[in-house]
Design a protein around this motif. Sequence first.
Motif, PDB file in Angstrom:
ATOM      1  N   MET A   1       0.933  -1.373  -0.002  1.00 33.22           N
ATOM      2  CA  MET A   1       0.103  -0.012   0.191  1.00 33.22           C
ATOM      3  C   MET A   1       0.798   1.128  -0.095  1.00 33.22           C
ATOM      4  SD  MET A   1      -2.655   1.456   2.680  1.00 33.22           S
ATOM      5  CE  MET A   1      -3.611  -0.208   2.875  1.00 33.22           C
ATOM      6  N   ALA A   2       0.706   2.172  -1.057  1.00 33.00           N
ATOM      7  CA  ALA A   2       1.419   3.312  -0.830  1.00 33.00           C
ATOM      8  C   ALA A   2       0.650   4.461  -0.131  1.00 33.00           C
ATOM      9  CB  ALA A   2       1.413   3.903  -2.554  1.00 33.00           C
ATOM     10  N   TYR A   3       1.312   5.121   0.497  1.00 37.82           N
ATOM     11  CA  TYR A   3       0.822   6.140   1.335  1.00 37.82           C
ATOM     12  C   TYR A   3       1.715   7.551   1.416  1.00 37.82           C
ATOM     13  CZ  TYR A   3       3.378   4.069   5.156  1.00 37.82           C
ATOM     14  OH  TYR A   3       4.292   3.798   5.867  1.00 37.82           O
ATOM     15  N   ARG A   4       1.186   8.574   1.702  1.00 32.69           N
ATOM     16  CA  ARG A   4       1.875   9.899   1.796  1.00 32.69           C
ATOM     17  C   ARG A   4       1.661  10.150   3.096  1.00 32.69           C
ATOM     18  NH1 ARG A   4       1.187  14.767  -2.645  1.00 32.69           N
ATOM     19  NH2 ARG A   4       3.023  15.970  -2.307  1.00 32.69           N
ATOM     20  N   GLU A   5       2.983  10.895   3.768  1.00 30.69           N
ATOM     21  CA  GLU A   5       2.731  11.360   5.128  1.00 30.69           C
ATOM     22  C   GLU A   5       3.097  12.909   4.867  1.00 30.69           C
ATOM     23  OE1 GLU A   5       4.157   9.754   8.687  1.00 30.69           O
ATOM     24  OE2 GLU A   5       4.560   7.659   7.671  1.00 30.69           O
ATOM     25  N   TRP A   6       2.440  13.688   5.865  1.00 32.74           N
ATOM     26  CA  TRP A   6       2.603  14.980   6.102  1.00 32.74           C
ATOM     27  C   TRP A   6       2.787  15.276   7.823  1.00 32.74           C
ATOM     28  CZ3 TRP A   6       1.269  18.504   2.131  1.00 32.74           C
ATOM     29  CH2 TRP A   6       0.740  17.879   0.897  1.00 32.74           C
ATOM     30  N   VAL A  67     -10.566  -3.186   4.995  1.00 30.99           N
ATOM     31  CA  VAL A  67     -10.287  -3.022   6.641  1.00 30.99           C
ATOM     32  C   VAL A  67      -8.953  -3.770   6.997  1.00 30.99           C
ATOM     33  CG1 VAL A  67     -11.342  -3.630   8.771  1.00 30.99           C
ATOM     34  CG2 VAL A  67     -12.655  -2.609   6.703  1.00 30.99           C
ATOM     35  N   SER A  68      -8.786  -4.895   6.445  1.00 29.96           N
ATOM     36  CA  SER A  68      -7.555  -5.732   6.949  1.00 29.96           C
ATOM     37  C   SER A  68      -6.408  -4.848   6.448  1.00 29.96           C
ATOM     38  CB  SER A  68      -7.806  -7.076   6.204  1.00 29.96           C
ATOM     39  OG  SER A  68      -6.646  -7.894   6.398  1.00 29.96           O
ATOM     40  N   ASP A  69      -6.471  -4.388   5.306  1.00 33.35           N
ATOM     41  CA  ASP A  69      -5.266  -3.771   4.933  1.00 33.35           C
ATOM     42  C   ASP A  69      -5.019  -2.426   5.846  1.00 33.35           C
ATOM     43  OD1 ASP A  69      -4.903  -5.546   2.774  1.00 33.35           O
ATOM     44  OD2 ASP A  69      -5.768  -4.021   1.196  1.00 33.35           O
ATOM     45  N   MET A  70      -5.980  -1.767   6.256  1.00 24.15           N
ATOM     46  CA  MET A  70      -5.787  -0.410   7.182  1.00 24.15           C
ATOM     47  C   MET A  70      -5.453  -1.083   8.445  1.00 24.15           C
ATOM     48  SD  MET A  70      -6.185   2.177   5.297  1.00 24.15           S
ATOM     49  CE  MET A  70      -6.752   2.511   3.499  1.00 24.15           C
ATOM     50  N   VAL A  71      -5.874  -1.888   8.899  1.00 22.15           N
ATOM     51  CA  VAL A  71      -5.297  -2.693  10.194  1.00 22.15           C
ATOM     52  C   VAL A  71      -3.794  -2.675  10.038  1.00 22.15           C
ATOM     53  CG1 VAL A  71      -5.229  -4.416  11.737  1.00 22.15           C
ATOM     54  CG2 VAL A  71      -7.472  -3.626  10.731  1.00 22.15           C
ATOM     55  N   THR A  72      -3.252  -3.182   9.049  1.00 21.60           N
ATOM     56  CA  THR A  72      -2.009  -3.285   8.750  1.00 21.60           C
ATOM     57  C   THR A  72      -1.243  -1.804   8.878  1.00 21.60           C
ATOM     58  OG1 THR A  72      -2.068  -5.572   7.468  1.00 21.60           O
ATOM     59  CG2 THR A  72      -0.107  -4.349   7.308  1.00 21.60           C
ATOM     60  N   LEU A  73      -1.821  -1.179   8.212  1.00 17.17           N
ATOM     61  CA  LEU A  73      -1.287   0.524   7.994  1.00 17.17           C
ATOM     62  C   LEU A  73      -1.236   0.907   9.638  1.00 17.17           C
ATOM     63  CD1 LEU A  73      -0.360   2.746   6.409  1.00 17.17           C
ATOM     64  CD2 LEU A  73      -2.804   3.439   6.277  1.00 17.17           C
ATOM     65  N   LEU A  74      -2.255   0.754  10.106  1.00 20.75           N
ATOM     66  CA  LEU A  74      -2.458   1.261  11.643  1.00 20.75           C
ATOM     67  C   LEU A  74      -1.193   0.898  12.357  1.00 20.75           C
ATOM     68  CD1 LEU A  74      -5.975   1.637  12.247  1.00 20.75           C
ATOM     69  CD2 LEU A  74      -4.647   3.403  11.864  1.00 20.75           C
ATOM     70  N   SER A  77       1.959   2.271  11.540  1.00 23.26           N
ATOM     71  CA  SER A  77       2.075   3.696  11.944  1.00 23.26           C
ATOM     72  C   SER A  77       2.607   3.495  13.335  1.00 23.26           C
ATOM     73  CB  SER A  77       0.734   4.290  11.719  1.00 23.26           C
ATOM     74  OG  SER A  77      -0.073   3.882  12.751  1.00 23.26           O
ATOM     75  N   GLY A  78       2.529   2.626  14.087  1.00 22.52           N
ATOM     76  CA  GLY A  78       2.577   2.678  15.698  1.00 22.52           C
ATOM     77  C   GLY A  78       1.664   3.641  16.445  1.00 22.52           C
ATOM     78  N   ALA A  79       0.611   4.187  15.852  1.00 21.77           N
ATOM     79  CA  ALA A  79      -0.247   4.971  16.497  1.00 21.77           C
ATOM     80  C   ALA A  79      -1.141   4.270  17.691  1.00 21.77           C
ATOM     81  CB  ALA A  79      -1.168   5.643  15.533  1.00 21.77           C
ATOM     82  N   GLN A  80      -1.279   5.041  18.848  1.00 14.37           N
ATOM     83  CA  GLN A  80      -2.107   4.208  19.950  1.00 14.37           C
ATOM     84  C   GLN A  80      -3.413   4.690  19.798  1.00 14.37           C
ATOM     85  OE1 GLN A  80      -0.560   2.099  22.152  1.00 14.37           O
ATOM     86  NE2 GLN A  80       0.681   2.380  20.657  1.00 14.37           N
ATOM     87  N   GLY A  96     -16.240   0.185   9.535  1.00  9.98           N
ATOM     88  CA  GLY A  96     -15.838  -0.987   9.726  1.00  9.98           C
ATOM     89  C   GLY A  96     -14.650  -1.252  10.733  1.00  9.98           C
ATOM     90  N   LEU A  97     -13.566  -0.361  10.678  1.00 13.96           N
ATOM     91  CA  LEU A  97     -12.773  -0.254  11.863  1.00 13.96           C
ATOM     92  C   LEU A  97     -13.178   0.076  13.164  1.00 13.96           C
ATOM     93  CD1 LEU A  97      -9.387   1.206   9.923  1.00 13.96           C
ATOM     94  CD2 LEU A  97      -9.521  -1.014  10.939  1.00 13.96           C
ATOM     95  N   ALA A  98     -14.073   1.143  13.156  1.00 18.21           N
ATOM     96  CA  ALA A  98     -14.366   1.864  14.364  1.00 18.21           C
ATOM     97  C   ALA A  98     -15.342   0.772  15.048  1.00 18.21           C
ATOM     98  CB  ALA A  98     -14.841   3.152  14.275  1.00 18.21           C
TER      99      ALA A  98
END
Length: 272
Positions: A1-6, A67-74, A77-80, A96-98
Amino acid sequence: MAYREWGDPSNPNVLICVHGVTRVGDDFDELARHFAGEYRVICPDVVGRGYSDRLRNPAFYVLPQYVSDMVTLLARSGAQSVDWIGTSMGGLIGMGLAALEGNPIRQLVLNDVGPTLNPEAIARIGSYIGQDTQFADFDAGLAYIKAVSASFGPHTDAQWRKLARDVLRQNEDGSWRKHYDLGLAEPFKATTPEMAVAGQAALWAAYDAIRARTLLIRGELSDLLSRETAQEMGRRGPQAQLAEIAGVGHAPTLQDAAQIQLIQDFLSAYGK
């Protein structure tokens, strides 16, 4: 998954912004610039779109995979905890995640989407997703994007050019094409009325399980999310705050200063 960070990659305040079905993370450039001083902003290209990989089997271009892909992204990210902005499909992924037990979503912004979706609007969107349309030059591609995205509402010429450039890519012969896998249309074609009813029930169950503070943005002229569904979302589940954007259909692009300020006001009110 490609993503951009700011923003600062060490900032514990994380904002995830997820786009609609044929769009890309670059849609949120204006919003990300606004929030980059306050958040670490992450804008992914959902699988099959933009610079993310394509799936070998297009049947997996469905919500559980996203949703599964976003679980991996989260996890990466290491975000709590995170705040989430989701436009259309990105909002469904956020729902779905929430709804998951122990999920990290603190605040949720749903942009013109809910558990009940107008089937005519779904058909409208599905009708152009799989079209293998090529454009002789960028201006022809721009005209096409403006036509299929007319419900986005008024935009400047510069904004329209960016909206088009984000989702078009140039071929070696100089022509232009859509920047997503045309296989995205396969699940739309395979959906039966019975599957649609079951999916709607599952989405309402997910919505009712959400505990995050929730803002629902609706385009006043939206053909996807009815005012009745929006009002029902305000009565049940997380009892979403409702805001309507005048003169806009599906979906507000969140590039306008007033739309961004609406989100700013909501996110800043956490804990107050």
